[in-house]
Write an enzyme that holds these catalytic residues in place. Sequence first.
Site, PDB file in Angstrom:
ATOM      1  N   SER A 208       4.727   2.204   8.149  1.00  0.00           N
ATOM      2  CA  SER A 208       4.527   0.826   6.984  1.00  0.00           C
ATOM      3  C   SER A 208       4.884   0.130   6.114  1.00  0.00           C
ATOM      4  O   SER A 208       6.399   1.095   5.919  1.00  0.00           O
ATOM      5  CB  SER A 208       2.844   1.458   6.396  1.00  0.00           C
TER       6      SER A 208
ATOM      7  N   ASP B  21      -0.836  -7.593   1.658  1.00  0.00           N
ATOM      8  CA  ASP B  21       0.077  -5.882   1.442  1.00  0.00           C
ATOM      9  C   ASP B  21       1.153  -6.023   1.563  1.00  0.00           C
ATOM     10  O   ASP B  21       2.056  -6.284   2.965  1.00  0.00           O
ATOM     11  CB  ASP B  21      -0.787  -5.142   2.751  1.00  0.00           C
TER      12      ASP B  21
ATOM     13  N   HIS C 294       0.723  -1.289  -0.191  1.00  0.00           N
ATOM     14  CA  HIS C 294       0.197   0.105   0.010  1.00  0.00           C
ATOM     15  C   HIS C 294       0.741   1.694   0.209  1.00  0.00           C
ATOM     16  O   HIS C 294       0.177   2.423  -0.384  1.00  0.00           O
ATOM     17  CB  HIS C 294      -1.129   0.257   0.863  1.00  0.00           C
TER      18      HIS C 294
END
Length: 772
Positions: A697, A567, A519
């Site tokens: 992330s 992801d 992502h």
Amino acid sequence: MQLHHQLFNILLALGAFLTGATDGACDPQKAAIVGGNYTWLVEEKTIKYECPDGKYPHPAEIRMCHGSRWNLMRDAQKRPVSKARCRDIRCARPLEFENGLYEPRQPYYNVSQELRFECYQGYTLRGSQNRTCLPHGKWSGQTTTCDDGAGHCPNPGIPIGSLKEGRRYRIEDQVRYHCENGLSLMGSKSRVCQESGAWTGTEPECRNPFTYDTPEEVSSQFISSLTEVAESSDPDKVVSDTEKRRIKITPDGSMNIYILLDASQSVGKKNFNEAKDVINKLIEKVSSYDVTPNYAVVTFATKPKVIVSTINQQSNNAAWVIDQLEKLRHEDHALQPGTNMKAGLSSVYEMMVNQQEDEKRKQLDPLPIITTTRHVIILLTDGNFNMGGEPVPVIAQIREFLYIGRDRTVDREDYLDVYVFGVGEMVNVENVNELASKKTNEKHVFKLNGLEDMQKAFDEMIDESEALSMCGLAKEYESANDGEKNPWLVSISILRPGRGTEMCKGTLISDKSVLTAAHCFTIDDTADDIKVKIGKKTFTVAALKSHPQYSVGKLRNLGIPEFYDYDVALVTLRDKVTLSAEARPICLPCTAGTTRALRRPHPQTTCREHEEELMSVGNIPALFVTPCHVKDSPGLGLRRRTVRIKYGDQKHLCEEDAKKAKQYQNVTEASQVVTERFLCTGGAEPEVDPNTCKGDSGGPLIIAKRMRYIQVGVISWGVVDVCKNKAPSYCDQSRDIFEHAPDHARDFHINIFKILPWLRLELHEEGLDFIH
């Protein structure tokens, strides 16, 4: 700063008075040091001095309270001594130099001063012509000699600070050395010229009490003799005369490593615990090679305690030995305050005898314990003992048992090595030197400025290997920088013209591949838009691949705007990473490297066994790494945050909180967005878990096992952005913003075990050697 020290000392003295530590007698302030600071150790009734860089405490680093007086720790007569002062570190002077001249001639030399040597005509200069006084009180370079080549052996030289007896260098001629008053001799006091043209023993060195070996010196000298076993175990390798001797294991041979740890009061609890960590590093290093020595672990104070014996069936299992080490407590010897080093060494001798009897029962002929087994004794001690008698004769007894020195025509010296590391603040240099092996061109006795330096030295030994099988390594000592503590963490920046730069994290998993979150990227991002920073170097990207089943908009027809299943992405670098202390790959589950990290047999170990060990049912301790602003520093630092993976009865509750995320208002069942490929952390049970921030992330969720780091998850998304509108300034705070986070603040991570088929497919040429 001086005012701060004075206030600090007053508070220490007041604290000591209020706790009754002084027994109404010794006042810490009366023993204060001029130009420095002190720490009052209440339980030991001792004071430890500290001086600024470039200075040392005189007359000693530690003083002890005896009755109403402060005395030196080793002063048996308990005589009062002069006031403590911080003095400048200086290097010793040459007492004599044969067949040449040196300048300048001074009574002492300050740090950075240089000595220059010249030989008389007809003599050849060997060693270092120029030598510099180093900050730790040692001279750079090697002993300088002027030799005319007339002797059978070369002129052995006169180390700075010493005097030499003997000027003839024929076969069987002997030279003896003495140090100037105030200096201690390390190495051989006497050396004999051999028929081979080499001198017996180790070149001596005269040291000041404040002089230490650096981690770099220990690493280079100790590793050459002990830890290059992988290369040296090749019986067909030809070793030149100029190469350093290494301990070898022949195809029909084996190795015993005996580790003895001084647990006496003079060493102290802190040094004892730090020494345990150092020993773990050592075992980690040796077991990283394809050899399986038998280990013994012995602690000693008044009496010895055999923690692990070489005749134990699991003594060659490094993981089991480390587990036994971690159970050690300094308190096990608390009621036995004496120091019987001889008894500790005697337990090693008894172990050898018992192994011999065991081999006789098995009818082995000849007995390996004597004929083919290499023996390495590693002793960590301050060298002080007050009961049991002299320990040196035990070394002689062991040598006799192993038939070393019995027959001058058969050299068995390589079958025993005794290394001694000085531990603690009051190391008796003479005693530790007497115990260590004396071998030509080798060093077996070391004194470092604290256990942290020893840990640095062993870290250097590990970092010399660039093999991918040595994954998941990091430096653990306090002074290591962020890159050394987290060498697998990388920063990823994606430039989007007109929209700024997106920042994510990732992990180095090979010398060309980075694992991160899908992502972080959009369909318009190209490899040219991406930069990866590893350590201090920035890399360009050759290719980007997201998992083929990742589709953030897959559930939009159900009113669910974001979906993070699968992801994960792989970033391939254009250039290979040169592995270093700040750039090493993390371990991935179900690889040969992780099998070795977990100390399991390869190739018998399966992927399922990895999962069973790492992902046991319950609340699994794990960690992630996040940036933070260090107080009073403009730079950005890193901090490890401990969380618990909910993998037991709290797993369902953790996943249910996903429905409370703003983007999931239309989610009726958590399973719609939390698939089996997610791991869940966060919340307040069983303890408050820290939460990740937006810039985290793609970073790793890590499980630490046996001083190695294994990535089990990729940070994907969170229910609550606890970091929004708040600067991540929690580097030196324990809970801060997380104490006020709601209980439903959860984080979700892609479970690497669930995406292994894709990783195997994409990384089959990366040398990771996936197992099934």
